[in-house]
Design a protein around this motif. Structure first.
Motif, PDB file in Angstrom:
ATOM      1  N   GLN A 181       0.834  -1.209   0.000  1.00 32.17           N
ATOM      2  CA  GLN A 181       0.000   0.000   0.000  1.00 32.17           C
ATOM      3  C   GLN A 181       0.869   1.260   0.000  1.00 32.17           C
ATOM      4  O   GLN A 181       0.473   2.292   0.532  1.00 32.17           O
ATOM      5  CB  GLN A 181      -0.910   0.009   1.235  1.00 32.17           C
ATOM      6  CG  GLN A 181      -1.875  -1.146   1.325  1.00 32.17           C
ATOM      7  CD  GLN A 181      -2.987  -1.035   0.302  1.00 32.17           C
ATOM      8  OE1 GLN A 181      -3.511   0.035   0.040  1.00 32.17           O
ATOM      9  NE2 GLN A 181      -3.351  -2.162  -0.281  1.00 32.17           N
ATOM     10  N   ARG A 182       2.037   1.194  -0.612  1.00 27.19           N
ATOM     11  CA  ARG A 182       3.014   2.270  -0.455  1.00 27.19           C
ATOM     12  C   ARG A 182       2.526   3.617  -0.988  1.00 27.19           C
ATOM     13  O   ARG A 182       3.025   4.659  -0.562  1.00 27.19           O
ATOM     14  CB  ARG A 182       4.332   1.892  -1.139  1.00 27.19           C
ATOM     15  CG  ARG A 182       4.213   1.682  -2.640  1.00 27.19           C
ATOM     16  CD  ARG A 182       5.580   1.486  -3.285  1.00 27.19           C
ATOM     17  NE  ARG A 182       6.305   0.357  -2.717  1.00 27.19           N
ATOM     18  CZ  ARG A 182       7.466  -0.081  -3.196  1.00 27.19           C
ATOM     19  NH1 ARG A 182       8.000   0.510  -4.265  1.00 27.19           N
ATOM     20  NH2 ARG A 182       8.085  -1.099  -2.621  1.00 27.19           N
ATOM     21  N   ARG A 183       1.576   3.631  -1.903  1.00 25.45           N
ATOM     22  CA  ARG A 183       1.098   4.896  -2.460  1.00 25.45           C
ATOM     23  C   ARG A 183      -0.216   5.370  -1.832  1.00 25.45           C
ATOM     24  O   ARG A 183      -0.717   6.426  -2.176  1.00 25.45           O
ATOM     25  CB  ARG A 183       0.918   4.765  -3.975  1.00 25.45           C
ATOM     26  CG  ARG A 183       2.225   4.549  -4.702  1.00 25.45           C
ATOM     27  CD  ARG A 183       2.039   4.529  -6.208  1.00 25.45           C
ATOM     28  NE  ARG A 183       3.322   4.394  -6.896  1.00 25.45           N
ATOM     29  CZ  ARG A 183       3.464   4.371  -8.217  1.00 25.45           C
ATOM     30  NH1 ARG A 183       2.386   4.470  -8.988  1.00 25.45           N
ATOM     31  NH2 ARG A 183       4.657   4.250  -8.769  1.00 25.45           N
ATOM     32  N   ARG A 184      -0.753   4.593  -0.945  1.00 21.24           N
ATOM     33  CA  ARG A 184      -2.046   4.958  -0.368  1.00 21.24           C
ATOM     34  C   ARG A 184      -1.871   5.987   0.754  1.00 21.24           C
ATOM     35  O   ARG A 184      -0.953   5.896   1.572  1.00 21.24           O
ATOM     36  CB  ARG A 184      -2.753   3.732   0.198  1.00 21.24           C
ATOM     37  CG  ARG A 184      -4.187   4.042   0.620  1.00 21.24           C
ATOM     38  CD  ARG A 184      -4.886   2.856   1.254  1.00 21.24           C
ATOM     39  NE  ARG A 184      -6.290   3.173   1.473  1.00 21.24           N
ATOM     40  CZ  ARG A 184      -7.100   2.455   2.238  1.00 21.24           C
ATOM     41  NH1 ARG A 184      -6.656   1.376   2.847  1.00 21.24           N
ATOM     42  NH2 ARG A 184      -8.363   2.819   2.388  1.00 21.24           N
ATOM     43  N   ILE A 185      -2.749   6.971   0.769  1.00 25.87           N
ATOM     44  CA  ILE A 185      -2.848   7.917   1.884  1.00 25.87           C
ATOM     45  C   ILE A 185      -4.272   7.779   2.399  1.00 25.87           C
ATOM     46  O   ILE A 185      -5.196   8.427   1.912  1.00 25.87           O
ATOM     47  CB  ILE A 185      -2.533   9.359   1.446  1.00 25.87           C
ATOM     48  CG1 ILE A 185      -1.168   9.422   0.743  1.00 25.87           C
ATOM     49  CG2 ILE A 185      -2.539  10.297   2.646  1.00 25.87           C
ATOM     50  CD1 ILE A 185      -0.820  10.795   0.184  1.00 25.87           C
ATOM     51  N   LYS A 186      -4.457   6.911   3.358  1.00 28.34           N
ATOM     52  CA  LYS A 186      -5.794   6.487   3.757  1.00 28.34           C
ATOM     53  C   LYS A 186      -6.663   7.656   4.221  1.00 28.34           C
ATOM     54  O   LYS A 186      -7.879   7.655   4.021  1.00 28.34           O
ATOM     55  CB  LYS A 186      -5.710   5.427   4.859  1.00 28.34           C
ATOM     56  CG  LYS A 186      -7.059   4.847   5.231  1.00 28.34           C
ATOM     57  CD  LYS A 186      -6.950   3.759   6.290  1.00 28.34           C
ATOM     58  CE  LYS A 186      -8.330   3.245   6.692  1.00 28.34           C
ATOM     59  NZ  LYS A 186      -8.244   2.172   7.718  1.00 28.34           N
ATOM     60  N   GLY A 187      -6.056   8.656   4.853  1.00 27.71           N
ATOM     61  CA  GLY A 187      -6.833   9.804   5.310  1.00 27.71           C
ATOM     62  C   GLY A 187      -7.578  10.481   4.175  1.00 27.71           C
ATOM     63  O   GLY A 187      -8.726  10.935   4.345  1.00 27.71           O
ATOM     64  N   PHE A 188      -6.966  10.554   2.995  1.00 27.45           N
ATOM     65  CA  PHE A 188      -7.647  11.146   1.840  1.00 27.45           C
ATOM     66  C   PHE A 188      -8.764  10.244   1.325  1.00 27.45           C
ATOM     67  O   PHE A 188      -9.789  10.732   0.831  1.00 27.45           O
ATOM     68  CB  PHE A 188      -6.652  11.453   0.730  1.00 27.45           C
ATOM     69  CG  PHE A 188      -5.845  12.696   0.959  1.00 27.45           C
ATOM     70  CD1 PHE A 188      -6.464  13.907   1.196  1.00 27.45           C
ATOM     71  CD2 PHE A 188      -4.455  12.663   0.938  1.00 27.45           C
ATOM     72  CE1 PHE A 188      -5.724  15.071   1.407  1.00 27.45           C
ATOM     73  CE2 PHE A 188      -3.708  13.818   1.147  1.00 27.45           C
ATOM     74  CZ  PHE A 188      -4.347  15.020   1.382  1.00 27.45           C
ATOM     75  N   ASP A 189      -8.593   8.934   1.407  1.00 26.36           N
ATOM     76  CA  ASP A 189      -9.677   8.024   1.035  1.00 26.36           C
ATOM     77  C   ASP A 189     -10.901   8.266   1.911  1.00 26.36           C
ATOM     78  O   ASP A 189     -12.034   8.351   1.424  1.00 26.36           O
ATOM     79  CB  ASP A 189      -9.229   6.566   1.176  1.00 26.36           C
ATOM     80  CG  ASP A 189      -8.301   6.119   0.059  1.00 26.36           C
ATOM     81  OD1 ASP A 189      -8.446   6.627  -1.067  1.00 26.36           O
ATOM     82  OD2 ASP A 189      -7.431   5.270   0.316  1.00 26.36           O
ATOM     83  N   LEU A 190     -10.669   8.370   3.215  1.00 24.91           N
ATOM     84  CA  LEU A 190     -11.771   8.598   4.147  1.00 24.91           C
ATOM     85  C   LEU A 190     -12.392   9.977   3.939  1.00 24.91           C
ATOM     86  O   LEU A 190     -13.618  10.143   3.993  1.00 24.91           O
ATOM     87  CB  LEU A 190     -11.274   8.452   5.586  1.00 24.91           C
ATOM     88  CG  LEU A 190     -10.786   7.051   5.990  1.00 24.91           C
ATOM     89  CD1 LEU A 190     -10.160   7.087   7.376  1.00 24.91           C
ATOM     90  CD2 LEU A 190     -11.930   6.050   5.953  1.00 24.91           C
ATOM     91  N   LEU A 191     -11.538  10.976   3.693  1.00 21.95           N
ATOM     92  CA  LEU A 191     -12.043  12.332   3.468  1.00 21.95           C
ATOM     93  C   LEU A 191     -12.884  12.397   2.193  1.00 21.95           C
ATOM     94  O   LEU A 191     -13.938  13.045   2.163  1.00 21.95           O
ATOM     95  CB  LEU A 191     -10.879  13.314   3.386  1.00 21.95           C
ATOM     96  CG  LEU A 191     -11.238  14.783   3.119  1.00 21.95           C
ATOM     97  CD1 LEU A 191     -12.133  15.338   4.218  1.00 21.95           C
ATOM     98  CD2 LEU A 191      -9.968  15.626   2.977  1.00 21.95           C
ATOM     99  N   ALA A 192     -12.444  11.712   1.138  1.00 24.83           N
ATOM    100  CA  ALA A 192     -13.193  11.711  -0.118  1.00 24.83           C
ATOM    101  C   ALA A 192     -14.566  11.072   0.070  1.00 24.83           C
ATOM    102  O   ALA A 192     -15.572  11.557  -0.457  1.00 24.83           O
ATOM    103  CB  ALA A 192     -12.407  10.977  -1.205  1.00 24.83           C
ATOM    104  N   GLU A 193     -14.624   9.994   0.837  1.00 24.89           N
ATOM    105  CA  GLU A 193     -15.913   9.345   1.074  1.00 24.89           C
ATOM    106  C   GLU A 193     -16.816  10.224   1.928  1.00 24.89           C
ATOM    107  O   GLU A 193     -18.035  10.226   1.762  1.00 24.89           O
ATOM    108  CB  GLU A 193     -15.694   7.985   1.746  1.00 24.89           C
ATOM    109  CG  GLU A 193     -16.962   7.174   1.974  1.00 24.89           C
ATOM    110  CD  GLU A 193     -17.709   6.841   0.683  1.00 24.89           C
ATOM    111  OE1 GLU A 193     -18.947   6.672   0.753  1.00 24.89           O
ATOM    112  OE2 GLU A 193     -17.064   6.747  -0.382  1.00 24.89           O
TER     113      GLU A 193
END
Length: 676
Positions: A222-234
């Motif tokens: 998951q080296r390119r994932r920034i999970k905070g942005f995934d959650l923010l987008a949702e």
């Protein structure tokens, strides 16, 4: 020796877990290879025969020696995978250089302009940005030709001007033959801000947070994932709106604040207007500092922009940036000297990828020998001032009475801005990358405003005289709402909302925030009580009393706290109850008040942001609603009813005619200046 090797193996695993999942500390980074090396050495030197009566689970958990070949190989595989994860996390920022990333993002938007950053590397043709109003059959307008060069890392920022306020637009990229390029594929849209000169108030929502590091807490592949942005987008653009309402009635008191039974979690339909990113956009020194080179810094910005998690946000939402220390190096102080290492290389990358997209500095700064990174902007009748807290700050060793964080020029502009917005903006937001409060301990005592006592007090004294001032901060990897109490009854309290991280570590055990300051002051408060023969005022005529107690409501198992603060003092508008006022007795009460106190504190969560909704459409009752989201779930809500502000504005017809309309009239030969 067997017990020593088991202790070392256990220490290696615990340190790796803490480094990869809790906090990527430089101390742990150095300890992990050392512990693994010592474990391997002690295991090879051990002459004791393996014990046959070892519990298999304990042998795997603590790397105990055992005659079982399966368990031995299991331990070898586990320790090898842990070390590979450690290496992957540490060296990915270097090898995953993202040199071929193509993207465009919305920068600063105003009522009549918009900035767009584009990166398109190694394309051997001219690229032009085109734009149009987002409506059927609208014609495309030619924008600027992009100046893409290796010197600027194949990135350029263009400005679209002469736009209409509160209007939706879209843009695309075309090549030399006017054909659409493969990216972005379909036009990307944005909306301009409302005209700040027009009356009527505004209603909008923005998001604020800071601190991101890709793939932390660490997860394999998951080296390119920034999970905070995934959650923010949702949260901002839900794929399917969740039904989260509580089945209960809604009661409101006379401040308009939800009472204990409230459908708190009904998703807001108000779209976000922009994101305020408060600093630590990259971590140049975490997990490894790769050196003071332009490419070392540029690589980290490219890496973030290549993240599909982040792309969900920056292609759809305007972003305003400031920086903090980790865009440069931990706890950096520039002292106003741009040659202070590693500032030149760090500033180069920040300028290309984030600063160029911010509002342009005012013309009055042209006389400076550098381009400042502090700026201000408006959204309707709401004003923002974004500070630069690193470039000009004094060194920690400087005498405390002489220390400055802003420098003389920036401080002067901030105080001047406060004076101007006192009567031209309903709400005022001051943005600082580091906390304004002095309640945090540890390194915040010298790295935040706590270490700049005199300058902080100068700013506070100015803020106390201006209604509806809020400070938006980040940095501490925790959320806190802080009240700076008004020193007199005629002055105004100031509130700080500090929110971080958006996608980084938090410390679950060690907390340094004090609940109130040891320093207090006394103030004389006028309290009016009804005399013995006075009629009791009707409940709706009583001024609301700020509540310090939170009402906790369960919504889908998520605790959501709601609090209210009312800044509106009783005014002459309450003349309907004059017969009661005339029969009151005035008494003066001396009260001791802490200078700073915590309203709410939430240390937990790797993914935090604040959503702030502002509504000034009712000038007699401007409101601010804060929602704090932790790990993707709304966790706290706070409402402030502001002080009514009589805004200065022209009474001429020109106040109701936009700048764009005046420009059109000029183009056809009319002189609107003579009319307005």
């Amino acid at each position: 020796m067997t017990s020593i090797s088991s202790i070392l193996a256990t220490a290696f695993r615990v340190a790796s877990f803490l480094f990869l999942r809790v906090i990527p500390s430089p101390l742990l980074q150095s300890a992990i290879p050392a512990l693994l090396s010592l474990y391997l050495l002690s295991a090879n030197l051990s002459s004791k025969p393996a014990r046959g009566n070892v519990n298999p689970a304990a042998a795997v958990l603590f790397s105990l020696r055992t005659p079982s070949r399966i368990i031995r190989w299991t331990n070898i595989v586990i320790n090898s995978l842990i070390m590979l994860a450690f290496l992957d996390f540490c060296v990915s920022p270097y090898f995953d250089h993202a040199s071929d990333v193509v993207f465009s993002r919305m920068g600063a938007v105003s009522d009549k302009s918009a900035k767009i950053l584009v990166r398109y590397p190694n394309l051997n043709e001219t690229i032009q940005l085109i734009w149009r109003e987002s409506k059927p059959n609208a014609a495309w307008n030619k924008g600027e030709i992009l100046n893409l060069s290796q010197e600027n890392d194949w990135a350029d920022t263009v400005t679209l001007s002469s736009l209409w306020p509160s209007t939706k637009y879209e843009y695309a990229l075309v090549g030399a033959n006017a054909s659409f390029l493969a990216y972005p594929g379909s036009p990307l849209a944005f909306r301009t801000f409302p005209d700040p000169h027009l009356p009527g108030g505004t209603h909008f929502r923005f998001v604020a947070s800071s601190c991101i590091l890709p793939n932390f807490p660490y997860a394999p592949l998951q080296r390119r994932r920034i999970k905070g942005f995934d959650l923010l987008a949702e949260y901002l653009f839900p794929s399917s709106p969740a039904i989260r309402a509580v089945n209960s009635t809604t009661d409101r008191n006379d401040t308009g604040t939800p009472n204990s039974e409230e459908a708190l979690n009904v998703p807001t339909t108000l779209p976000p207007s922009f994101l305020l990113f408060l600093g630590d956009f990259i971590y140049a020194d975490v997990p490894i500092y790769f050196g003071n080179h332009k490419e070392s810094y540029r690589r980290l910005y490219r890496r973030n922009y290549q993240s599909s998690s982040f792309r969900k946000i920056y292609e759809r939402l305007p972003m305003f940036h400031t920086y903090d220390d980790h865009e440069i190096i931990n706890n950096f102080s520039g002292a106003g000297n741009d040659s202070t290492l590693p500032y030149p290389s760090a500033s180069d990358a920040f300028q290309i990828y984030n600063a160029n997209g911010n509002p342009s500095p005012p013309q009055s700064t042209k006389s400076l020998d550098h381009t400042p990174y502090y700026y201000d902007f408006h959204y309707g009748d709401v004003a923002f001032f974004v500070m630069d807290t690193r470039r000009y700050r004094s060194f920690p060793t400087d005498p405390s009475e002489e220390k400055t964080m802003l420098g003389e020029e920036q401080l002067t502009r901030l105080l001047d801005w406060l004076g101007k917005t006192n009567s031209t903006a309903t709400f005022k937001f001051i943005v600082s990358s580091v906390p304004f409060t002095s309640l945090w301990g540890h390194d915040a005592q010298y790295d935040s405003w706590a270490g700049f006592v005199n300058e902080k007090q100068t700013i506070l004294n100015a803020m106390y005289s201006v209604p509806n001032v809020f400070v938006i901060t980040g940095d501490r990897h925790e959320f806190a709402a802080i009240e700076f109490a008004a020193p007199t009854q005629s002055s105004f309290a100031v509130t700080e909302f500090s929110t971080s991280p958006l996608s980084m570590f938090y410390i679950p055990i060690y907390h340094t925030l004090s609940m109130q300051s040891a320093e207090t002051f006394t103030r004389k408060v006028v309290k009016e009580a009804p005399s013995v023969d006075a009629p009791i005022p009707a409940p709706e005529s009583l001024p609301a009393i700020p509540s310090d107690e939170a009402t906790v409501v369960q919504s889908d198992g998520i605790p959501v706290s709601t609090e209210s603060s009312v800044q509106v003092p009783p005014t002459s508008s309450e003349s309907a109850n004059e017969q009661n006022v005339e029969k009151t007795e005035t008494e003066f009460v001396i009260e001791e008040v802490p200078k700073e106190r915590v309203i709410k504190y939430i240390p937990e969560g790797n993914y935090k942001w604040s959503s702030i909704e502002v509504d000034t459409r009712k000038p007699e009752r401007p409101t601010l609603n804060l929602e704090v989201v932790i790990d993707g779930k709304p966790s706290y809500q706070y409402e402030v009813v502001g002080v009514p502000v009589k805004l200065q504005g022209s009474t001429a017809l020109g106040a109701f005619v936009t700048t764009n309309m005046k420009d059109i009239l000029k183009k056809i030969g009319l002189q609107p200046a003579k009319w307005f």
